[in-house]
Design an enzyme around this catalytic site. Sequence first.
Site, mmCIF file in Angstrom:
data_model
loop_
_atom_site.group_PDB
_atom_site.id
_atom_site.type_symbol
_atom_site.label_atom_id
_atom_site.label_comp_id
_atom_site.label_asym_id
_atom_site.label_seq_id
_atom_site.Cartn_x
_atom_site.Cartn_y
_atom_site.Cartn_z
ATOM 1 N N GLY A 522 -0.189 -0.651 -13.235
ATOM 2 C CA GLY A 522 1.380 0.015 -11.956
ATOM 3 C C GLY A 522 0.917 -0.559 -11.138
ATOM 4 N N ARG A 525 1.293 0.684 -3.075
ATOM 5 C CA ARG A 525 0.736 0.399 -1.328
ATOM 6 C C ARG A 525 -0.754 -0.189 -1.496
ATOM 7 N NH1 ARG A 525 0.675 6.043 -1.479
ATOM 8 N NH2 ARG A 525 -2.025 6.205 -1.561
ATOM 9 N N PHE A 526 -1.113 0.435 -2.413
ATOM 10 C CA PHE A 526 -3.070 -0.376 -2.532
ATOM 11 C C PHE A 526 -3.266 -0.979 -2.868
ATOM 12 C CE2 PHE A 526 -1.586 2.432 -5.960
ATOM 13 C CZ PHE A 526 -1.964 1.952 -7.096
ATOM 14 N N ASP A 636 -0.159 13.918 -2.023
ATOM 15 C CA ASP A 636 0.069 13.123 -2.629
ATOM 16 C C ASP A 636 0.813 13.096 -4.058
ATOM 17 O OD1 ASP A 636 1.559 11.427 -2.414
ATOM 18 O OD2 ASP A 636 0.560 9.987 -2.993
#
Length: 819
Positions: A522, A525-526, A636
């Site tokens: 996966g 943004r990180f 989140d």
Amino acid sequence: MSGTSKESLGHGGLPGLGKTCLTTMDTKLNMLNEKVDQLLHFQEDVTEKLQSMCRDMGHLERGLHRLEASRAPGPGGADGVPHIDTQAGWPEVLELVRAMQQDAAQHGARLEALFRMVAAVDRAIALVGATFQKSKVADFLMQGRVPWRRGSPGDSPEENKERVEEEGGKPKHVLSTSGVQSDAREPGEESQKADVLEGTAERLPPIRASGLGADPAQAVVSPGQGDGVPGPAQAFPGHLPLPTKVEAKAPETPSENLRTGLELAPAPGRVNVVSPSLEVAPGAGQGASSSRPDPEPLEEGTRLTPGPGPQCPGPPGLPAQARATHSGGETPPRISIHIQEMDTPGEMLMTGRGSLGPTLTTEAPAAAQPGKQGPPGTGRCLQAPGTEPGEQTPEGARELSPLQESSSPGGVKAEEEQRAGAEPGTRPSLARSDDNDHEVGALGLQQGKSPGAGNPEPEQDCAARAPVRAEAVRRMPPGAEAGSVVLDDSPAPPAPFEHRVVSVKETSISAGYEVCQHEVLGGGRFGQVHRCTEKSTGLPLAAKIIKVKSAKDREDVKNEINIMNQLSHVNLIQLYDAFESKHSCTLVMEYVDGGELFDRITDEKYHLTELDVVLFTRQICEGVHYLHQHYILHLDLKPENILCVNQTGHQIKIIDFGLARRYKPREKLKVNFGTPEFLAPEVVNYEFVSFPTDMWSVGVITYMLLSGLSPFLGETDAETMNFIVNCSWDFDADTFEGLSEEAKDFVSRLLVKEKSCRMSATQCLKHEWLNNLPAKASRSKTRLKSQLLLQKYIAQRKWKKHFYVVTAANRLRKFPTSP
């Protein structure tokens, strides 16, 4: 007027009591905030002390290694003078040795006390054993055999073999609800044995479970049974009678040998008690039919037994009557326990001599699968005992339980002749009426005829019912097929390692782990998540590689590590290790291979039912409830951050705590991040966030799981946020048409603009929609795995109890009539 003047007027207008209350409340809130901070500091201090203790233990271990190395003879150590650094560590070693001696003394005292306790238990057991040895009955029950009956005329090699099987005492079959039959031969009725040896057989009326106390004197003796030579009305073993319907008022003639629910025994004084199952057996080769319709439905344990009770030993070539004459002697009363099994292919029968032997049965697997049964009125012909495996009847046409084969007491030679002349179409079969009237419960056995007799009606009847059965299978309700669906409602499995407090290591991850750079699990943004394996143990894990560009990014990563160190729940992903480098930080976490929950929603091949959504939502609420108990906000929550444990189950784990924050009562936390369609109104308005912020996201996820649609999604992010701020959403008429009102109420109580009016995680877990899962499963024609496991456990306990009862009764029957 300026805002300052308004504020001053407002404060001046307040009464003194109100000012005092506000001041007191502020003071209490400040005190509460200080206590929470003290608890957090205390927790950090404890963590630091534990880490320092681990370091001290490591230093001590290294010191011990150095001491052992110094004691080893070196190349120039002939003089035996110790080094200075070794002498410095001796006092500590002496203290450790003293502590070990004290511990050894304490353990020795405990072992001595345990030894005294064991000795007392041994004396008690010896006393109980001596008491049992003095008891004749207890000794018999423990050994399972009677010495004074050795060599009696009733013993045979078959009985000896059965005794060996009884001494094993190990169950070999699973027992479901079974009926127990007991056959008793009264000593006072031995005078009637001569009539049986001359060829007579008894005809007993049908007895139900409610009529167990029927008088055996009502038996009618009918001649027509020879000494083993088949008569005109006898059936052959290979040419067994066919069952058919019997009129309720059929005349009972002496030439008939009717028997429903009773076993035909060689002696007329033998009475069979059937409770509650019915056992159908043709006696001495004759067919049997029901004398009157039974209004009660047949039990699943209805069987056709292979033979009439216990037989006396004799030459193997003789008929049953001749063998009975050959033995001649009087037989003490016996109790025969018949156990009927419907769960395993092989049935276990306690014969007249108490043996555990397999019986020939015609299995009907559909009896254990209610979802595959046809309507009650559907006509069906059961598979004959001699039918080949390829000739089995359709599953939808089976409803009655298996019947055991019946055998004729004729000799071996007559049996071969009869088997040669038998027709395939004249095997026994169980029939039920096609019309749903009072004849549904009637069960009969019709006398089969030879090819010259020309009676093809039973075979034509089965052939005529074949299209009816096929039509009944096609017309089965959809719930019958769904009845075999089993939903796995078990909790998510824990991580394959124990919870640990992880500290960041400034070494390379490649030293202890092998990262598969080509296998990406996966990303976001990180950075990306890769699959990795620990080299020392081979444990599969997931490596989350986070790109670090500034000091703030490193602080965010450390915040995520600190939060995950406090989480230990089966529905939350667990942290295993952490590494830090110049341009990135790597978090090694638990690995699950079920994919994202978002893929389940968008996959067209996977159809989510409401019960599936209930199982998913309940686990999400359990994970969020654990987070909120530890004063942690996820902030989140979305389907992409919820992973499934496997491809087919309903176990989930919540991931991605990069945006998670610790909630403090007096700290006004504001955030301006997250996925737009899952943001709460307070996040969009940049207001204070709290626990209800996560519950809004839970409501959006539940809406998506139920309908496959997003409640606030617009064409642009601005339109989406406008919908969220105005809380403009509704239930889509098409997608929510077949859903329950409980599901709609659950979503409606979460998607509320005012955060104080939303349900908490605790209230969600108590909501009616997430409870009463067995009732919901029964309404949706499905079964839960937890229910099946509970039923299996109860069945095993019941089987053990029945097995012990059968074993005890089988041993008690060997007691003599007189001392």
